[in-house]
Scaffold this motif. Sequence first.
Motif, mmCIF file in Angstrom:
data_model
loop_
_atom_site.group_PDB
_atom_site.id
_atom_site.type_symbol
_atom_site.label_atom_id
_atom_site.label_comp_id
_atom_site.label_asym_id
_atom_site.label_seq_id
_atom_site.Cartn_x
_atom_site.Cartn_y
_atom_site.Cartn_z
ATOM 1 N N ASN A 109 0.842 -1.193 0.000
ATOM 2 C CA ASN A 109 0.000 0.000 0.000
ATOM 3 C C ASN A 109 0.876 1.240 0.000
ATOM 4 O OD1 ASN A 109 -2.196 -1.687 0.176
ATOM 5 N ND2 ASN A 109 -2.498 -1.372 2.378
ATOM 6 N N THR A 133 -13.582 1.496 0.357
ATOM 7 C CA THR A 133 -12.347 1.122 1.051
ATOM 8 C C THR A 133 -12.222 2.012 2.274
ATOM 9 O OG1 THR A 133 -11.356 0.707 -1.111
ATOM 10 C CG2 THR A 133 -9.879 0.733 0.801
ATOM 11 N N VAL A 138 -2.545 3.649 -3.216
ATOM 12 C CA VAL A 138 -3.132 2.316 -3.109
ATOM 13 C C VAL A 138 -3.377 2.047 -1.624
ATOM 14 C CG1 VAL A 138 -2.597 -0.147 -3.408
ATOM 15 C CG2 VAL A 138 -2.031 1.496 -5.236
ATOM 16 N N PRO A 139 -4.538 1.514 -1.228
ATOM 17 C CA PRO A 139 -5.481 0.725 -2.014
ATOM 18 C C PRO A 139 -6.797 1.415 -2.305
ATOM 19 C CG PRO A 139 -5.755 0.153 0.274
ATOM 20 C CD PRO A 139 -4.781 1.291 0.222
ATOM 21 N N PHE A 174 -3.489 -9.750 -4.001
ATOM 22 C CA PHE A 174 -4.391 -8.622 -4.188
ATOM 23 C C PHE A 174 -5.685 -8.892 -3.430
ATOM 24 C CE2 PHE A 174 -1.547 -8.561 -7.761
ATOM 25 C CZ PHE A 174 -1.340 -7.219 -8.043
ATOM 26 N N SER A 225 -7.589 8.398 -3.093
ATOM 27 C CA SER A 225 -6.626 7.904 -4.074
ATOM 28 C C SER A 225 -5.659 8.991 -4.509
ATOM 29 C CB SER A 225 -7.353 7.373 -5.309
ATOM 30 O OG SER A 225 -7.946 8.439 -6.051
ATOM 31 N N ILE A 285 -7.389 -0.932 -8.374
ATOM 32 C CA ILE A 285 -7.036 -1.544 -7.094
ATOM 33 C C ILE A 285 -7.818 -0.832 -5.990
ATOM 34 C CG2 ILE A 285 -5.168 -1.965 -5.443
ATOM 35 C CD1 ILE A 285 -3.232 -1.940 -7.835
ATOM 36 N N TRP A 286 -8.571 -1.614 -5.197
ATOM 37 C CA TRP A 286 -9.365 -0.971 -4.147
ATOM 38 C C TRP A 286 -9.304 -1.721 -2.819
ATOM 39 C CZ3 TRP A 286 -13.998 -2.915 -1.916
ATOM 40 C CH2 TRP A 286 -14.498 -4.080 -2.489
ATOM 41 N N GLN A 287 -8.472 -2.755 -2.764
ATOM 42 C CA GLN A 287 -8.162 -3.399 -1.491
ATOM 43 C C GLN A 287 -6.657 -3.607 -1.427
ATOM 44 O OE1 GLN A 287 -10.531 -6.737 -0.161
ATOM 45 N NE2 GLN A 287 -12.429 -5.891 -1.020
ATOM 46 N N PRO A 288 -6.127 -3.886 -0.239
ATOM 47 C CA PRO A 288 -4.669 -3.919 -0.076
ATOM 48 C C PRO A 288 -3.952 -4.886 -1.014
ATOM 49 C CG PRO A 288 -5.727 -3.824 2.066
ATOM 50 C CD PRO A 288 -6.823 -4.011 1.061
ATOM 51 N N VAL A 289 -2.684 -4.558 -1.254
ATOM 52 C CA VAL A 289 -1.777 -5.364 -2.066
ATOM 53 C C VAL A 289 -0.554 -5.666 -1.205
ATOM 54 C CG1 VAL A 289 -0.501 -5.520 -4.243
ATOM 55 C CG2 VAL A 289 -2.556 -4.089 -4.101
#
Length: 922
Positions: A32, A319, A64-65, A104, A73, A171-175
């Motif tokens: 993130n 998010t 991100v995320p 992801f 964002s 991307i809208w949730q953690p990586v």
Amino acid sequence: MLNQALTAETVTVPRPEFPRPDWQRADWFNLNGTWSFRFDPNDEGIGLSWQSHEEAAYSGNIQVPFSWSSPLSGIGKNEAGIGWYRRALTWRPSYAGARIFLRFGAVDYNCDVWVNGVHAGSHQGGYGSFEFEVTDSWNPEGENVIVVRTEDNDHDYQARGKQGYGEIRGIWQPVWLEARPVNYVQDTKFRTYIDGRVEVTARIVAGGEGSAELSFRFAEGGVMHTEPLKLTAGENTVHTAFTVANPRLWSPETPYLYEGELRLTGAFGTDIIRTYFGIREIGAACFGERNYRWVTLNGKPVYLNGTLDQSFHRTGFFTYPTDEEMRDEIYLMKRLGLNFVRIHIKPDEPRKLYWADKLGLLVMEDMPSFWGAPDERARSSYESEIREVIARDYNHPSIFSWVMFNETWGLKSGKAAGSLTGDAFGNMNYLPDTQEWVRQMYRWAKETDPTRLIEDNSACNWDHVETDLNTWHFYINGYEQIREHVSEVVAKTYPGSEFNYIGGNVQADAPLMNSECGNVWGIEHGAGDSDLAWHYRYMLNEFRRHDKMCGFVFTEFRDVINEFNGYYRLDGTDKDFGYGDMVPGMTIADLHSPDFIVIDAPPAQTVCSGEKVAVPLLRSSYSDRYHGRTMKLDWELWYDKLGVRTVADSGAAAIAWDGYGVAPLTPLSVTMPKQDAVAVLAVRLLDEAGDVVTRNFIAFDVRGGAADSGVHSDVSTGGARTVSIPVAGFAQHSFAYQWEAIQGAKVNGAGSGAFAYQVQLPDRAEQELIGEIEIVFEASAKRVLARNIEGVKARETGIHFMHGAAADVEYNPNTYYMTDEERHESQVTVIVDGEMVGTVRLPDDPADSRGVLSWHYQPVANRLDEAGSYGYLCKVRLPGRIAAKLDRSRSFRLELQASEGGLALYGRNAGRYPLDILVRCR
């Protein structure tokens, strides 16, 4: 437990905690934070090899995320299409030879990933979690470049759910990156039983053949089990079981989690995963002689007090900005006395589900719906996505139900598909082959997860096919209307009934519950803000009258951008339901008690002074906590005697509290006050220790036969003569905008100005000497809405509203903001014959359940006019010298002058007090 230790380097990273507390390895790296970003409107990036370009090829940055359409964002641009992400970093796993995975949480909708120019994989679907092994392309000794191409074009076949409040794009949730040994546990399913048995199915990926051990250690070593294994190269499925002695069962009241670890050991390293499980069983059962079932938790009935959660945040959209805010969401629901939540048309993030597990809140999790026709592409995409969702969330003990579809969205064929007008509200486009597909999805889910209740379609069109929960939706306003509607649904619910089913299917004995209700869509002209406290209380009483009903879902938890009927505002601030002023100590949680006293009567009724009124009562019990005990029913009938709380009648009775369900109690006989009053019947149920179990109330407009205006004796003040002046009877006003409400029983003035009245005091034949004069009235500040100045602008509530189109709430004719933390103050100055005689501060322009008369005299239940609004009791005593002058003249000019906050005056049939402007002479 299960949180990454935060350091000075990680505190600046958004969402620094581990994304999957239900499945956590120690060796990981949070991705993130800031990534390079650019849009690709012409879809030329792959052709131009952007996956291999340097940093300079990217035009900006993104955080991100967070969805690129959201403010957090850093872009905040709601643009469908293609977006590219790039991140350069160095990271080395903590041990040599580890396998490296790029994970992801969720990406909407199509995703391609490259690591150091090598294509790692592709994924389709906006809600499922996914991963790619990148071991071979990762450089543990130097810099690595990750490039992600995402594409979200809002195709009809996409499972989008209800994103219109704020789109989830990219991307809208953690990586994150994660290291694993050569042999590792891919996932594990825990199936628990209330006798302590735990069945486990584990998938293990092995790099080669060999012996291994899978060990379980939970509850700080209190639960241990080891399973010897013979692994083959590739994927292995392992079944094992163990028993927990003296199991502690999970429930919303006791959300005990068995926290600990799985450990896979062998020749190819050791894989350690921190995880947990909760021991509980979800089911449905008949009790006594009933031929219908209730939902059960751990073998006992549970009444489901729930809310619809859109999970929308105004800065992160879907998010959450922080883990603390996800935790607080669950806390805010439990604070209301709710025990479950329906997550609407989507799964929530794993961390929010973790907090539901940890804090104790049952979850009904919807699958995301698509908006187009149910063609083969839509079906295939949907099926792929729900497999990922259910696999990811299987182990959360809080989840008790999967909802496969919502309101037939995506199930209609033909030209009306995707529409909420015309024949799309009927069933003619929900074709038999689609109904059979829905049945297949229900049965697939049932086979995949036999531990939970499966709902085929959360129905608003009376169109179930096959389901474990017989649910329905309604948005209706008005006591009589709701009473009739709910009674009809209950009467038509029985095994073999065709009601609420489609295609020749009939009801079995599935539990009956409401899965959406509220007072937002049922109001004419739109979803404007109005007091939900009054409506909510009598709706809950109607639900609890019926033995067949075992729960409800109220719409909704928070306000959103086009619906303003949440328990809380969008920012999480409180709304004031006003219950505590009606019954001391009462909150909305009293209406959610598993042991409840139903007052089987209208929320308010007009009665005569001194009249005896019989009030029917019922007991409703969905808990065995007090069964076999003697409870105490305590009640009083009180009214506000111009600022003095006065009890007109009271009593108590012993109640034998035993057995589940609904049963009648002896009606109360109450005697009304002998004067005009708003009387409140306050009821409390007490346990043997004297602690309050639940509270409830209804109200009465007591009319004593005195004239609504003119001169009369006031029996409540020892025979003082009182002049009563209708609030609408002003001689003139000086407001820029002025209007009446509630059939003329309330007058409003916007901004500064005054209402002026000509007052005629009793002549000498009626009262020879006037020694004292007091002016009494009910008033509030006046919050001015756009419709008050520009007029009503009714908006058609079509498909755009279901997509989350922003509402011009201030133009809605039904809008009147419910009392909340935001205040709108004003001040009223009382002027007699040009001389100021007093001022009163008006703290707010409130509307909640205390505005009894403003509710009771609404002429149309679904077309509201400043409903629930009320004021503050204002008293100003005139100085003796002015009273002496008025004793001589016997008339005067009364002005009620407001500051910039405006002024609302309430008459006999509006507000909280049954009075017009009173001039009391002694």
